[in-house]
Design a protein around this motif. Sequence first.
Motif, PDB file in Angstrom:
ATOM      1  N   GLU A   1       1.345   9.279  -6.467  1.00 17.12           N
ATOM      2  CA  GLU A   1       1.919  10.632  -6.350  1.00 17.12           C
ATOM      3  C   GLU A   1       2.895  10.907  -7.496  1.00 17.12           C
ATOM      4  O   GLU A   1       2.886  12.001  -8.084  1.00 17.12           O
ATOM      5  CB  GLU A   1       2.606  10.756  -4.977  1.00 17.12           C
ATOM      6  CG  GLU A   1       3.028  12.175  -4.622  1.00 17.12           C
ATOM      7  CD  GLU A   1       4.367  12.578  -5.196  1.00 17.12           C
ATOM      8  OE1 GLU A   1       4.513  13.768  -5.546  1.00 17.12           O
ATOM      9  OE2 GLU A   1       5.267  11.718  -5.304  1.00 17.12           O
TER      10      GLU A   1
ATOM     11  N   VAL B   1      -7.867   3.160  -2.077  1.00  9.69           N
ATOM     12  CA  VAL B   1      -6.621   3.939  -2.099  1.00  9.69           C
ATOM     13  C   VAL B   1      -6.686   5.019  -3.180  1.00  9.69           C
ATOM     14  O   VAL B   1      -6.256   6.160  -2.965  1.00  9.69           O
ATOM     15  CB  VAL B   1      -5.395   3.012  -2.282  1.00  9.69           C
ATOM     16  CG1 VAL B   1      -4.119   3.832  -2.488  1.00  9.69           C
ATOM     17  CG2 VAL B   1      -5.237   2.091  -1.076  1.00  9.69           C
TER      18      VAL B   1
ATOM     19  N   ARG C   1       0.666   4.059  -3.015  1.00  6.07           N
ATOM     20  CA  ARG C   1       0.416   5.488  -2.775  1.00  6.07           C
ATOM     21  C   ARG C   1       1.547   6.344  -3.360  1.00  6.07           C
ATOM     22  O   ARG C   1       1.292   7.411  -3.935  1.00  6.07           O
ATOM     23  CB  ARG C   1       0.257   5.755  -1.276  1.00  6.07           C
ATOM     24  CG  ARG C   1      -1.036   5.195  -0.682  1.00  6.07           C
ATOM     25  CD  ARG C   1      -1.125   5.447   0.826  1.00  6.07           C
ATOM     26  NE  ARG C   1      -2.219   4.692   1.432  1.00  6.07           N
ATOM     27  CZ  ARG C   1      -3.485   5.092   1.465  1.00  6.07           C
ATOM     28  NH1 ARG C   1      -3.838   6.259   0.937  1.00  6.07           N
ATOM     29  NH2 ARG C   1      -4.418   4.334   2.040  1.00  6.07           N
TER      30      ARG C   1
ATOM     31  N   GLU D   1      -6.203   8.930  -2.217  1.00  4.23           N
ATOM     32  CA  GLU D   1      -5.075   9.700  -2.755  1.00  4.23           C
ATOM     33  C   GLU D   1      -5.516  10.676  -3.838  1.00  4.23           C
ATOM     34  O   GLU D   1      -4.836  11.664  -4.089  1.00  4.23           O
ATOM     35  CB  GLU D   1      -4.009   8.750  -3.338  1.00  4.23           C
ATOM     36  CG  GLU D   1      -3.340   7.860  -2.311  1.00  4.23           C
ATOM     37  CD  GLU D   1      -2.506   8.646  -1.309  1.00  4.23           C
ATOM     38  OE1 GLU D   1      -1.852   9.640  -1.688  1.00  4.23           O
ATOM     39  OE2 GLU D   1      -2.528   8.279  -0.119  1.00  4.23           O
TER      40      GLU D   1
ATOM     41  N   GLU E   1       0.829  -1.211   0.000  1.00  4.86           N
ATOM     42  CA  GLU E   1       0.000   0.000   0.000  1.00  4.86           C
ATOM     43  C   GLU E   1       0.860   1.256   0.000  1.00  4.86           C
ATOM     44  O   GLU E   1       0.561   2.230  -0.694  1.00  4.86           O
ATOM     45  CB  GLU E   1      -0.976  -0.023   1.183  1.00  4.86           C
ATOM     46  CG  GLU E   1      -2.058   1.008   1.023  1.00  4.86           C
ATOM     47  CD  GLU E   1      -3.246   0.817   1.957  1.00  4.86           C
ATOM     48  OE1 GLU E   1      -3.614   1.810   2.601  1.00  4.86           O
ATOM     49  OE2 GLU E   1      -3.809  -0.299   2.034  1.00  4.86           O
ATOM     50  N   ARG E   2       1.965   1.235   0.759  1.00  4.64           N
ATOM     51  CA  ARG E   2       2.873   2.395   0.765  1.00  4.64           C
ATOM     52  C   ARG E   2       3.443   2.641  -0.623  1.00  4.64           C
ATOM     53  O   ARG E   2       3.509   3.776  -1.098  1.00  4.64           O
ATOM     54  CB  ARG E   2       4.011   2.158   1.776  1.00  4.64           C
ATOM     55  CG  ARG E   2       4.968   3.338   1.865  1.00  4.64           C
ATOM     56  CD  ARG E   2       5.741   3.305   3.161  1.00  4.64           C
ATOM     57  NE  ARG E   2       7.013   2.623   3.070  1.00  4.64           N
ATOM     58  CZ  ARG E   2       8.138   3.192   2.624  1.00  4.64           C
ATOM     59  NH1 ARG E   2       8.134   4.452   2.181  1.00  4.64           N
ATOM     60  NH2 ARG E   2       9.264   2.518   2.609  1.00  4.64           N
TER      61      ARG E   2
END
Length: 289
Positions: free
Chosen positions: A152, A175, A148, A179, A144-145
């Motif tokens: 970006e 997500v 994300r 985001e 998940e990190r």
Amino acid sequence: MSAKDAPPPLPEPLLVEVADSHTHLDLQSGTVEEALVKAAAVGVTTVVQVGCDVKGSRWAAETAAAHEHVHAAVALHPNEAPRIVLGDPDGWSRQGAREGGGDSALDDALSEIDRLAALPYVRGVGETGLDFFRTGPEGIAAQERSFRAHIEIAKRHGKALVIHDREAHADVLRVLDEEGAPERTVFHCYSGDAAMAEICAAKGYYMSFAGNVTFKNAQHLRDALAVAPLELVLVETDAPFLTPAPYRGRPNAPYLIPVTLRAMAEVRGIGENEMAEAIAVNTARAFDY
């Protein structure tokens, strides 16, 4: 070479040129040039070469720089993120044992993806997303990190986001909502049902269908394709994987796009030229080339 390993024959050429929106030329036999010539012979004149780790993403960018009709997407695959952080001592990823490097190793890998994403030949950031099929629960935080961070990166560089979603539909959509999805977001090898296709359509996400849309057990994919807005539909091989019927199990390659595209046209009840024209326009719009 057994019949099962033999490449399928060339299909009848398409009359309208199209793109393979997602392929892995680095995992296919033969040279890039051979693959492109074979594909162009049947009307598949553009391919998007997709990276799954730092090395593969560098290769994708170099290959796109060298070939006018190859565009690159760069990323850490969802299964790559936990391998970087936690390692892979028991080989769950089927890519060999590996030592974990912790969060700092993931940061280093992401900064290289960020550098590559700025290059002009790189048209997408992907394949990124979530994959709960192979990664255990301990790997979800790293996935998940990473996901994300890729969202970006895609937004900052104005590139398409290419999503790998395996057994993680609700979490991928969550997500993206949290985001804020990039302007151009592609669900590669779309794997949801018709209800999810309606959610994706409402958000303007592209849905790219692979050879598995032709499989007998994939009625949910055909149902999704039937309701997806035509202007949001793409086609891909994900080669060398997901070879369309009747060649399932044999090596896939971009030249087999016509087989899948014809099956898709049949699902939609439209002619193959109309399907191909829509896909050609959609892919160019999705990847901004």
